[in-house]
Design a protein around this motif. Sequence first.
Motif, short mmCIF file in Angstrom:
data_model
loop_
_atom_site.label_atom_id
_atom_site.label_comp_id
_atom_site.label_asym_id
_atom_site.label_seq_id
_atom_site.Cartn_x
_atom_site.Cartn_y
_atom_site.Cartn_z
N GLY A 175 -6.64 13.54 38.53
CA GLY A 175 -6.26 13.79 39.91
C GLY A 175 -7.40 13.59 40.90
O GLY A 175 -7.24 13.79 42.10
N PHE A 176 -8.57 13.19 40.40
CA PHE A 176 -9.73 13.00 41.26
C PHE A 176 -10.12 11.53 41.21
O PHE A 176 -10.24 10.95 40.15
N CYS A 177 -10.27 10.89 42.35
CA CYS A 177 -10.55 9.45 42.30
C CYS A 177 -11.45 9.03 43.45
O CYS A 177 -11.54 9.71 44.46
N PHE A 178 -12.12 7.93 43.27
CA PHE A 178 -12.91 7.31 44.32
C PHE A 178 -12.10 6.12 44.83
O PHE A 178 -11.86 5.15 44.11
N GLY A 179 -11.65 6.19 46.08
CA GLY A 179 -10.86 5.09 46.62
C GLY A 179 -9.56 4.95 45.85
O GLY A 179 -8.82 5.89 45.65
N ALA A 180 -9.29 3.72 45.40
CA ALA A 180 -8.03 3.44 44.69
C ALA A 180 -8.17 3.60 43.18
O ALA A 180 -7.21 3.40 42.46
N LEU A 181 -9.36 3.95 42.70
CA LEU A 181 -9.52 4.17 41.27
C LEU A 181 -8.83 5.47 40.87
O LEU A 181 -8.78 6.41 41.64
N GLN A 182 -8.32 5.51 39.66
CA GLN A 182 -7.68 6.74 39.20
C GLN A 182 -7.74 6.83 37.68
O GLN A 182 -7.83 5.83 36.99
N VAL A 183 -7.72 8.05 37.20
CA VAL A 183 -7.66 8.28 35.76
C VAL A 183 -6.25 7.93 35.29
O VAL A 183 -5.26 8.30 35.91
N GLY A 184 -6.17 7.15 34.20
CA GLY A 184 -4.87 6.79 33.65
C GLY A 184 -4.18 5.66 34.39
O GLY A 184 -2.95 5.54 34.34
N PHE A 185 -4.92 4.82 35.06
CA PHE A 185 -4.35 3.71 35.84
C PHE A 185 -3.43 2.82 34.99
O PHE A 185 -2.41 2.33 35.48
N TYR A 186 -3.79 2.61 33.72
CA TYR A 186 -3.02 1.68 32.88
C TYR A 186 -1.86 2.35 32.14
O TYR A 186 -1.15 1.68 31.39
N ARG A 187 -1.67 3.64 32.37
CA ARG A 187 -0.58 4.33 31.69
C ARG A 187 0.76 3.70 32.10
O ARG A 187 1.11 3.64 33.28
N GLY A 188 1.50 3.20 31.12
CA GLY A 188 2.80 2.59 31.38
C GLY A 188 2.76 1.14 31.80
O GLY A 188 3.80 0.51 31.98
N LYS A 189 1.54 0.57 31.96
CA LYS A 189 1.42 -0.82 32.39
C LYS A 189 1.29 -1.79 31.22
O LYS A 189 1.20 -3.00 31.42
N CYS A 190 1.26 -1.24 29.99
CA CYS A 190 1.07 -2.08 28.81
C CYS A 190 2.13 -1.73 27.76
O CYS A 190 1.83 -1.63 26.57
N GLY A 191 3.35 -1.53 28.25
CA GLY A 191 4.42 -1.15 27.33
C GLY A 191 4.12 0.20 26.70
O GLY A 191 3.73 1.15 27.37
N PHE A 192 4.29 0.27 25.39
CA PHE A 192 4.00 1.51 24.67
C PHE A 192 2.55 1.58 24.21
O PHE A 192 2.13 2.58 23.62
N ALA A 193 1.78 0.54 24.49
CA ALA A 193 0.39 0.50 24.04
C ALA A 193 -0.50 1.36 24.93
O ALA A 193 -0.31 1.44 26.15
N ASP A 194 -1.47 2.02 24.33
CA ASP A 194 -2.44 2.83 25.04
C ASP A 194 -3.73 2.01 25.17
O ASP A 194 -4.46 1.82 24.19
#
Length: 324
Positions: free
Chosen positions: A21-40
Amino acid sequence: MKVEAAFLTLALGFISVNFAGFCFGALQVGFYRGKCGFADVEAIVAGVITAQFFRDPSTVAALLRLQFHDCFVNGCDGSILVDGSNSEKTAIPNLSVRGYDIIDQAKAAVENACPSVVSCADLIAIATRDVVFLSGGGRYDVQTGRRDGLISEAKNVSLPGPAISVPEAIAAFSDKGLTATEMVLLLGAHSVGIAHCSFIKDRLFNFENTGRPDPSMDPFLENILRSRCPPFAKVDNSVNLDQNSFSPFTISNTYYQTVMLHKGILQIDQDLGTDPLTMPVVKNLANAFDFPARFGAAMVKLGAIGVLTGTQGEVRRSCRATNR
């Protein structure tokens, strides 16, 4: 370093820094969550880095240096990875940088799962976080969402050298939005890695053209280094930056402890412990139990320098070449 010792370090050094929940600008924790199908994505990278680290623990120093050299030139945009006759990696300060092959491996793994989604700039940040954790430096949540830069030119490379003064170093880090305390924390990366004799010979034999060694260096260490780095050697030997022989591949506050004992290897290392601008911070860190958490926070701040996000930059198909 034996695998058993590495696992012990992991167990003892696990401190989590939660930036959810803490980010610098547009960066965020978990940005790729859900963007690669079921892959982590981060788990895929962790698999590559873990295997590499246990093959070669010096990977931690390589990736820390790689991220620093990338972020200090045009921001954290992966531009140091680009091949070319005049790219950043051809600049003199970058000729000894390594770890490109490790990022290539991570890129190949994520491309296999979801092509053209994960940036090379993010791979540097994720891989460095993973290897810091494996080396006992604590685990911090890495922010992602960076895009890759389109420009990589050797002429843009300007990095603070090992003989820089403390005020000059503070100014250089301040230009990147980092405080003096964050600078001291980031130089804690010198608890791993090596320095070549050519960078310290002046301290051993002709400090500031006096014809004598640096008086601030511990005499016992001076004798050891003189033996390792004779004045007319044909081979440029190397020495550990952290003189604690029990932790050459461990991110820890022993670096600050050795500096306080006048056993800093590089000029800037030792000066941190004697300059009034930084000595109080070094003293505090030498006795601190929360160094891993504070180091992680400083790494997050480093990783946010000059990032490209949104529609800026690109996501490279190969980390070694732009898509143009």
